[in-house]
Every structure is written in structure tokens, then in C-alpha cells.
Design a protein around this motif. Structure first.
Motif, mmCIF file in Angstrom:
data_model
loop_
_atom_site.group_PDB
_atom_site.id
_atom_site.type_symbol
_atom_site.label_atom_id
_atom_site.label_comp_id
_atom_site.label_asym_id
_atom_site.label_seq_id
_atom_site.Cartn_x
_atom_site.Cartn_y
_atom_site.Cartn_z
ATOM 1 N N MET A 11 0.853 -1.182 0.000
ATOM 2 C CA MET A 11 0.000 0.000 0.000
ATOM 3 C C MET A 11 0.893 1.238 0.000
ATOM 4 O O MET A 11 1.807 1.343 0.816
ATOM 5 N N VAL A 12 0.671 2.151 -0.958
ATOM 6 C CA VAL A 12 1.493 3.355 -1.034
ATOM 7 C C VAL A 12 0.630 4.610 -1.052
ATOM 8 O O VAL A 12 -0.485 4.606 -1.549
ATOM 9 N N THR A 13 1.169 5.680 -0.487
ATOM 10 C CA THR A 13 0.553 7.001 -0.532
ATOM 11 C C THR A 13 0.988 7.682 -1.825
ATOM 12 O O THR A 13 1.931 7.228 -2.478
ATOM 13 N N PRO A 14 0.338 8.786 -2.218
ATOM 14 C CA PRO A 14 0.803 9.523 -3.397
ATOM 15 C C PRO A 14 2.290 9.911 -3.296
ATOM 16 O O PRO A 14 3.031 9.800 -4.266
ATOM 17 N N GLU A 15 2.722 10.357 -2.114
ATOM 18 C CA GLU A 15 4.117 10.750 -1.926
ATOM 19 C C GLU A 15 5.052 9.564 -2.114
ATOM 20 O O GLU A 15 6.101 9.671 -2.739
ATOM 21 N N LYS A 16 4.682 8.415 -1.563
ATOM 22 C CA LYS A 16 5.520 7.222 -1.683
ATOM 23 C C LYS A 16 5.574 6.740 -3.134
ATOM 24 O O LYS A 16 6.638 6.330 -3.618
ATOM 25 N N LEU A 17 4.446 6.804 -3.844
ATOM 26 C CA LEU A 17 4.436 6.423 -5.258
ATOM 27 C C LEU A 17 5.362 7.339 -6.056
ATOM 28 O O LEU A 17 6.153 6.879 -6.885
ATOM 29 N N ALA A 18 5.297 8.645 -5.785
ATOM 30 C CA ALA A 18 6.177 9.604 -6.465
ATOM 31 C C ALA A 18 7.644 9.296 -6.158
ATOM 32 O O ALA A 18 8.497 9.378 -7.039
ATOM 33 N N GLU A 19 7.948 8.917 -4.909
ATOM 34 C CA GLU A 19 9.316 8.554 -4.540
ATOM 35 C C GLU A 19 9.780 7.313 -5.303
ATOM 36 O O GLU A 19 10.935 7.236 -5.724
ATOM 37 N N LEU A 20 8.880 6.326 -5.477
ATOM 38 C CA LEU A 20 9.236 5.120 -6.230
ATOM 39 C C LEU A 20 9.592 5.471 -7.676
ATOM 40 O O LEU A 20 10.507 4.895 -8.261
ATOM 41 N N ILE A 21 8.858 6.419 -8.258
ATOM 42 C CA ILE A 21 9.094 6.827 -9.646
ATOM 43 C C ILE A 21 10.351 7.675 -9.750
ATOM 44 O O ILE A 21 11.195 7.454 -10.617
ATOM 45 N N GLU A 22 10.493 8.632 -8.857
ATOM 46 C CA GLU A 22 11.585 9.609 -8.923
ATOM 47 C C GLU A 22 12.906 9.041 -8.408
ATOM 48 O O GLU A 22 13.971 9.462 -8.814
ATOM 49 N N GLY A 23 12.839 8.097 -7.478
ATOM 50 C CA GLY A 23 14.054 7.532 -6.905
ATOM 51 C C GLY A 23 14.568 8.294 -5.702
ATOM 52 O O GLY A 23 15.607 7.965 -5.142
ATOM 53 N N GLU A 24 13.848 9.338 -5.305
ATOM 54 C CA GLU A 24 14.202 10.110 -4.112
ATOM 55 C C GLU A 24 12.973 10.852 -3.612
ATOM 56 O O GLU A 24 11.941 10.858 -4.271
ATOM 57 N N ARG A 25 13.111 11.491 -2.446
ATOM 58 C CA ARG A 25 11.967 12.194 -1.871
ATOM 59 C C ARG A 25 11.499 13.336 -2.770
ATOM 60 O O ARG A 25 12.299 13.953 -3.454
ATOM 61 N N VAL A 26 10.196 13.594 -2.715
ATOM 62 C CA VAL A 26 9.624 14.706 -3.476
ATOM 63 C C VAL A 26 9.017 15.711 -2.512
ATOM 64 O O VAL A 26 8.740 15.393 -1.365
#
Length: 74
Positions: A11-26
Motif C-alpha cells: 500500500m502506497v501514498t501519493p508521496e511514496k508512489l512519487a518517490e518510487l518513480i523519482e528515486g528520491e523524496r519529493v
């Protein structure tokens, strides 16, 4: 309001999904949406999320729910 989705069995939050895509914190992320397309690698469902990796940039990222495939509109 919970916008969490299951991605690769987690289960991922929008922020965690963005981190998975970007490779770092957003800095910030919008709600997760269905991208209405199939993953080019496994044919699974693709999710999209808009996020800000920095103050001056807005990116739409795409992530398969079933495998590691990811992409952005950069």
C-alpha cells in the motif's frame, strides 16, 4: 481522504508512489489516478501521480501496479 493504492503488493501514498518513480523524496504529490493504459512490460494497470521533485518543476509520473516499470512525462 485516503488516496492510497496497492503497488507491487504494498500500500502506497501519493508521496511514496512519487518517490518510487523519482528515486528520491519529493516535495509534494497530488492524488493517484488511473492512467488508462497498460504497462509496456507486463500488461498490468498503470497509475499516474503528479508531483513536484523541486520548487520549480512539476512532473507526471507513471508506475505499473504489478511490476517495477516506471516513466515520467519529462
Amino acid at each position: 481522504m485516503a488516496d492510497n493504492r496497492v503497488v507491487e503488493g504494498r500500500m502506497v501514498t501519493p508521496e511514496k508512489l512519487a518517490e518510487l518513480i523519482e528515486g528520491e523524496r519529493v516535495m509534494d504529490a497530488e492524488a493517484i489516478e488511473d492512467a488508462d493504459r497498460e504497462c509496456p512490460e507486463c500488461g498490468g494497470n498503470v497509475l499516474s501521480v503528479g508531483y513536484m521533485p523541486s520548487v520549480t518543476e512539476f512532473v507526471t509520473g507513471y508506475k505499473c501496479q504489478d511490476c517495477e516499470w516506471r516513466d515520467t512525462d519529462r
